[in-house]
Write an enzyme that holds these catalytic residues in place. Structure first.
Site, short mmCIF file in Angstrom:
data_model
loop_
_atom_site.label_atom_id
_atom_site.label_comp_id
_atom_site.label_asym_id
_atom_site.label_seq_id
_atom_site.Cartn_x
_atom_site.Cartn_y
_atom_site.Cartn_z
N SER A 92 -16.92 -8.60 -1.38
CA SER A 92 -16.10 -8.33 -2.55
C SER A 92 -16.95 -7.86 -3.73
O SER A 92 -17.52 -6.79 -3.69
CB SER A 92 -15.27 -9.56 -2.90
OG SER A 92 -14.31 -9.29 -3.88
N ASP A 230 -13.49 -3.61 -7.74
CA ASP A 230 -14.73 -4.13 -7.19
C ASP A 230 -15.00 -3.44 -5.86
O ASP A 230 -14.32 -2.48 -5.49
CB ASP A 230 -14.67 -5.65 -7.05
CG ASP A 230 -13.52 -6.11 -6.15
OD1 ASP A 230 -12.63 -5.29 -5.86
OD2 ASP A 230 -13.52 -7.28 -5.73
N ASP A 232 -14.52 -4.05 -2.68
CA ASP A 232 -13.52 -3.95 -1.62
C ASP A 232 -12.11 -3.72 -2.15
O ASP A 232 -11.15 -3.74 -1.39
CB ASP A 232 -13.55 -5.20 -0.75
CG ASP A 232 -13.12 -6.46 -1.49
OD1 ASP A 232 -13.26 -6.50 -2.73
OD2 ASP A 232 -12.67 -7.42 -0.84
N ASP A 234 -10.00 -5.44 -3.87
CA ASP A 234 -8.95 -6.45 -3.99
C ASP A 234 -8.72 -6.80 -5.46
O ASP A 234 -7.65 -7.25 -5.84
CB ASP A 234 -9.24 -7.70 -3.16
CG ASP A 234 -10.52 -8.42 -3.54
OD1 ASP A 234 -11.34 -7.85 -4.28
OD2 ASP A 234 -10.69 -9.57 -3.09
#
Length: 446
Positions: A92, A230, A232, A234
């Protein structure tokens, strides 16, 4: 093994191909027969995915391999591909040195509690249900999940937004946000849209400091807002047309107010500002506190009167659409809110400004430190909550000390209606933390 958001750590130390292999074996041994797998752009991702899928397949699970995609794409693909579970290889917002593994349930929410414990126990005990050579699972590679995610966002948000948006992808997986916004009628300028797991343009976490370039670009152009993800995708954070980086609490209050009606509840973690409470109280709605972590927030959204869930870190959940934090969806939702209700600066100004301060304290003994803090405050205060870390409420406000679930940090938060009282609470919390750090130092060196 698990933190607030899956497994994370430095590659070659906490996170290895051997661990990934065993997690794959454990997920399949727990009964998952078909699993969707994806990764963020981190350089170590392909090796970890290879090991993970090998573990799944040698325990009989079939794999749907998505390649490099946003984490919410994997979570939502569990349903799209009729899978029993989903797994993302991602750290992440952590540094490029790190990687991790996040597990998704059949309904697209993150593994928590007993689900995590079952996986951890199998890995710890080496308890895997290996199958004969001729019963290994298959691997199917799909290239359509990214497009399907864009389609889902476009279907969920009214089009013709007619906005200028600057999107800072941060060399992560979030470039699908640009595709979705353009289909919704926005003109999009992208920054750092080329995926690169070394994150050369900025650190992966979209903080005000890390997004300084985005702030300058938005303020110096005719853009209506800026969006940052960020690694990834999410998480989603936002910048107003004047270049102000909005706090996560303000975004949470704006999203919650837009979704909730009188009698509804919104799920938020225990470190959320009281500004969200007061915003919802004004329309007859309320908050319900959870542990920090999107899995805990998502779990609470299963209750029928909980219509939205969010975390100040930038995770936003619309349970009628998906039970995972979906950064690209949140970006489209925010753009639609601006198109419908006016400038983001004006919307943010409607949210009460409650003095709040957060700080991260580096420590390798985070759990021991928090335990020492718990002992210390129990003798000094009467209103102490231990749902996640240690929260102390007093007449003036509150402070919270909790261990990060993803990094070697203790997070300290303080809030009060008057800035001087907030600073006093924060100083008190930091004094207690420093006392605890000294007390646990010998344990940390052992």
């Amino acid at each position: 093994m698990f933190g607030t958001s899956g497994i994370r750590g430095v590659v070659g130390e906490e996170v290895t191909a051997s661990l990934a292999l065993d997690v794959g074996r454990a997920v399949a041994s727990e009964g998952a027969r078909r699993v969707v797998v994806g990764r963020d752009p981190r350089l170590t991702g392909p090796v970890l995915v290879d090991a993970l899928t090998a573990g799944l397949r040698e325990c009989g699970a079939d794999v749907v391999h998505l390649g490099e995609v946003p984490t919410p794409t994997v979570a939502r693909a569990v349903e799209w591909y009729d899978c029993d579970a989903g797994i993302t290889v991602t750290a992440s917002h952590n540094p490029a040195t790190d990687n991790g593994i996040k597990l998704w349930s059949e309904d697209g929410s993150a593994y928590i509690g007993s689900q995590q414990e079952a996986i951890a126990k199998r890995v710890r005990d080496g308890d895997f249900s290996l199958v004969p050579w001729d019963e290994f699972g298959s691997c199917f590679r799909s290239r359509r999940a990214r497009d399907r995610h864009v389609d889902a966002i476009v279907d969920a948000v009214p089009g013709d937004l007619d906005l200028d948006v600057v999107l800072d992808v941060g060399n992560g997986s979030g470039r699908i946000t640009a595709d979705a916004l353009r289909r919704l009628g926005c003109r999009v300028l992208t920054m750092s849209a080329e995926p690169d797991g070394s994150f050369p343009s900025r650190p992966s976490e979209p903080t005000a400091e890390n997004c300084e370039r985005l702030r300058r670009v938005v303020a110096s152009t005719e853009a209506d807002l800026g969006i940052a993800h960020d690694g990834d995708a999410d998480r989603m954070r936002a910048v107003t047309s004047t270049g102000e980086f909005l706090t996560g609490d303000v975004l949470l209050a704006l999203f919650a107010r837009d979704v909730a009606r009188s009698g509804d509840r919104v799920a938020v973690p225990i470190d959320t500002s009281i500004a969200v409470d007061t915003t919802l109280e004004a329309i007859g709605a309320s908050t319900v506190y959870t542990k920090v972590g999107d899995g805990h927030v998502a779990e609470r959204t299963r209750e029928t009167d909980v219509v939205f869930g969010g975390e100040p870190s930038g995770a936003w959940i619309w349970p009628d659409l998906a039970r995972c934090p979906d950064g690209p969806l949140a970006a489209a939702k925010l753009a639609e809110l601006v198109a419908r209700r006016g400038p983001l600066d004006d919307l943010a100004a409607e949210i009460e400004d409650v003095p709040l301060r957060r700080k991260n304290v580096e420590t390798e003994a985070k759990h021991d430190l928090v335990a020492h803090v718990a002992d210390a405050v129990s003798d000094r205060y009467t209103n102490v909550t231990d749902i996640d870390g240690v929260r102390v409420d007093v007449d003036a406000g509150w402070f919270l000390v909790r261990a990060s679930g993803t990094q070697p940090l203790v997070r300290v938060t303080a809030e009060a209606g008057v800035r001087s009282e907030m600073e006093s609470l924060f100083d008190t919390a930091m004094e207690i933390v420093e006392e605890a750090r000294v007390a646990v130092a010998p344990q940390a060196s052992d």
